[in-house]
Design an enzyme around this catalytic site. Sequence first.
Site, PDB file in Angstrom:
ATOM      1  N   TYR A 122       0.259  -1.617  -0.131  1.00  0.00           N
ATOM      2  CA  TYR A 122       0.014  -0.113   0.206  1.00  0.00           C
ATOM      3  C   TYR A 122       1.124   0.937  -0.205  1.00  0.00           C
ATOM      4  O   TYR A 122       0.195   2.516  -0.352  1.00  0.00           O
ATOM      5  CB  TYR A 122      -1.065  -0.343   1.505  1.00  0.00           C
ATOM      6  CG  TYR A 122      -1.819  -0.941   1.629  1.00  0.00           C
ATOM      7  CD1 TYR A 122      -2.287  -1.844  -0.128  1.00  0.00           C
ATOM      8  CD2 TYR A 122      -2.652  -1.257   2.256  1.00  0.00           C
ATOM      9  CE1 TYR A 122      -2.786  -2.905   0.029  1.00  0.00           C
ATOM     10  CE2 TYR A 122      -4.211  -2.420   1.888  1.00  0.00           C
ATOM     11  CZ  TYR A 122      -4.292  -2.720   0.562  1.00  0.00           C
ATOM     12  OH  TYR A 122      -5.361  -4.092   1.079  1.00  0.00           O
ATOM     13  N   LYS A 155       3.032 -15.258   1.810  1.00  0.00           N
ATOM     14  CA  LYS A 155       3.140 -16.585   0.208  1.00  0.00           C
ATOM     15  C   LYS A 155       4.348 -16.423   0.024  1.00  0.00           C
ATOM     16  O   LYS A 155       5.047 -16.670  -0.877  1.00  0.00           O
ATOM     17  CB  LYS A 155       2.016 -15.274  -0.158  1.00  0.00           C
ATOM     18  CG  LYS A 155       1.924 -16.184  -1.535  1.00  0.00           C
ATOM     19  CD  LYS A 155       0.599 -16.734  -1.355  1.00  0.00           C
ATOM     20  CE  LYS A 155       0.540 -17.309  -3.108  1.00  0.00           C
ATOM     21  NZ  LYS A 155      -0.612 -19.034  -2.825  1.00  0.00           N
ATOM     22  N   ASP A 200      -3.540 -17.860   1.078  1.00  0.00           N
ATOM     23  CA  ASP A 200      -4.385 -18.899   0.373  1.00  0.00           C
ATOM     24  C   ASP A 200      -5.360 -19.866   1.189  1.00  0.00           C
ATOM     25  O   ASP A 200      -6.279 -20.116   1.152  1.00  0.00           O
ATOM     26  CB  ASP A 200      -4.765 -19.191  -0.775  1.00  0.00           C
ATOM     27  CG  ASP A 200      -2.899 -20.127  -0.955  1.00  0.00           C
ATOM     28  OD1 ASP A 200      -2.198 -20.219   0.094  1.00  0.00           O
ATOM     29  OD2 ASP A 200      -2.791 -19.982  -1.671  1.00  0.00           O
ATOM     30  N   ASP A 234      -5.763  -6.806   5.818  1.00  0.00           N
ATOM     31  CA  ASP A 234      -6.807  -5.545   5.411  1.00  0.00           C
ATOM     32  C   ASP A 234      -7.771  -6.969   4.824  1.00  0.00           C
ATOM     33  O   ASP A 234      -9.253  -7.101   5.066  1.00  0.00           O
ATOM     34  CB  ASP A 234      -6.342  -5.327   4.009  1.00  0.00           C
ATOM     35  CG  ASP A 234      -7.383  -4.169   4.036  1.00  0.00           C
ATOM     36  OD1 ASP A 234      -8.536  -4.173   4.147  1.00  0.00           O
ATOM     37  OD2 ASP A 234      -7.043  -3.128   2.679  1.00  0.00           O
ATOM     38  N   ASP A 254     -11.346  -8.707   7.284  1.00  0.00           N
ATOM     39  CA  ASP A 254     -12.561  -8.288   6.864  1.00  0.00           C
ATOM     40  C   ASP A 254     -13.127  -9.129   6.454  1.00  0.00           C
ATOM     41  O   ASP A 254     -14.378  -9.821   6.970  1.00  0.00           O
ATOM     42  CB  ASP A 254     -12.591  -7.237   5.697  1.00  0.00           C
ATOM     43  CG  ASP A 254     -12.880  -6.626   6.527  1.00  0.00           C
ATOM     44  OD1 ASP A 254     -12.330  -5.449   7.155  1.00  0.00           O
ATOM     45  OD2 ASP A 254     -13.531  -5.229   5.060  1.00  0.00           O
TER      46      ASP A 254
END
Length: 360
Positions: free
Chosen positions: A141, A192, A224, A248, A252
Site C-alpha cells: 500500500y 506467501k 490462500d 486488510d 474483513d
Amino acid sequence: MMKNIAVLPGDGIGVEIVAQAVKVLNCLQTDFGLEIEMEEGLVGGSAYDETGSPLPEATLTLAKKADAILLGAVGGYKWESLDIAVRPEKGLLGLRSELELFANLRPAILYPQLAHASSLKPEIVSGLDIMIVRELTGGIYFGQPRGIRTLENNEKQGFNTLIYKESEIERIAHVAFETAMKRDKRLCSVDKANVLECTELWREVMIRVSKDYSEVELSHMYVDNAAMQLVRAPKQFDVMVTTNMFGDILSDCAAMLTGSIGMLPSASMDKNQKGMYEPIHGSAPDIAGQDKANPIATILSVAMMLRYSLGSEALAIKIEKAVEDVLNQGLRTADIYTEGDKLIGTEAMGDAVVAALKAL
Ligand code: NAD
C-alpha cells in the site's frame, strides 16, 4: 494523571457513533473517576469541505499531542470524484503514517448472543476469539515505485511494489508475540513465502524473533490457506500476524464471521502504545443520518483505548461487560437484529450502554 484524547468523528455515521462513544467516556469521567480531556478535530470529507484538506494541520497537531485518538470513519459519495490526493481516505492514511501507527490490532470476537447472525453455522463460530495483527504502514500500500505507465506499444501497465525492511517486520513481530503472550500463546504468521521473496524474508524474521518468546508456539500459513481456514475452522486461531494487504483482506473476512462489522473495534498503535482507536467499518453513507448505525464497534474501541493506551484494564472490562449486558437485554440495532429482539437506534444503543455501565 490527566490524559488527552483527540476525538475525530469524520464523515457519515462517524459523527453519530462517535457521539455515543463520547457519552461512554463522559460516564467513565463522572462515575468512575477517569481523568481525561477531550478535544474534537476535523478529518476526512468534512475536513476537506471546511479547509480544503482531508487532514488539516490543526488536526495533525491535535493528534500528535494526544495520548490517544478516537476516530469515527471517513468517506462518502460526495467526495468520490475528488482527486485522489485530497480524498477523505487520505486523511486516515496520513494519520496512520504521520503518527507511525504501524500495528493494527483487530479482534474478531463472537458474542454468543449473536451466534445466529454469523453467516457460518453456530457450532463453527460460537466462542470465536481471534486477534489479527496487521502491519499498517508498509508493504504494497505504500511501496515505491507505483503508478500506471504507458508502454512502447501504447498499452498501459499498472504497477505497485511489495516491500518490507527487516526492521519493519521485526517491530510488528514483537507486537504480535507480545499480544500472544497475553492470550493463548499461539501465533500464526500468514505469508506467501512460496511465491513472494518479500514474505520469504517476513517468515525468516518471524522465526528469528520467536527465539525471544519461547513460550509462544509459532506456526506459518500461506495466505490462500489462511483464508480457507478462517471460514472452515476459525477457532483454530489465537493470534494471526500478517502484512498490510493480506491483513486488510483477512480481517474483513474474520469480521464477517462475527455477524456484523458494526460490532468490531480496532486499534492502531505506535511503538510507545499511543494508539488510534476506530471501528473497522466505514462511514456507511447508505444509512448516515438515520439513527440506524450500530455504535458498539466504536464503544468497544474505547475499551481497547483504555486497555492499550490509557492503562485501565479494569474500565475496559467494564465497558465490555456493559455491552454484553445490553445484548443480554435483547436490544439490537438493525444490523444485528433478528425476530424477537428489540430494535433500537444509534442514540438509544449509546444510552443503553451508559445505563448498563452505571448499573455495574
Ligand atoms: P462501510 O463499512 O461504510 O459499509 C458497508 C456496509 O455495512 C453498508 O451497508 C453499511 O450500511 C454497513 N455498516 C457499516 N457500519 C455499520 C454500522 N456501524 N452499523 C450498521 N451498519 C453498518 O463500507 P463501504 O460502503 O464500502 O464504504 C463507505 C465509505 O466508507 C467509503 O467512502 C469508504 O471509502 C469509506 N471507508 C472508510 C473507512 C474508515 O474510515 N476506516 C473504512 C472503510 C471504508
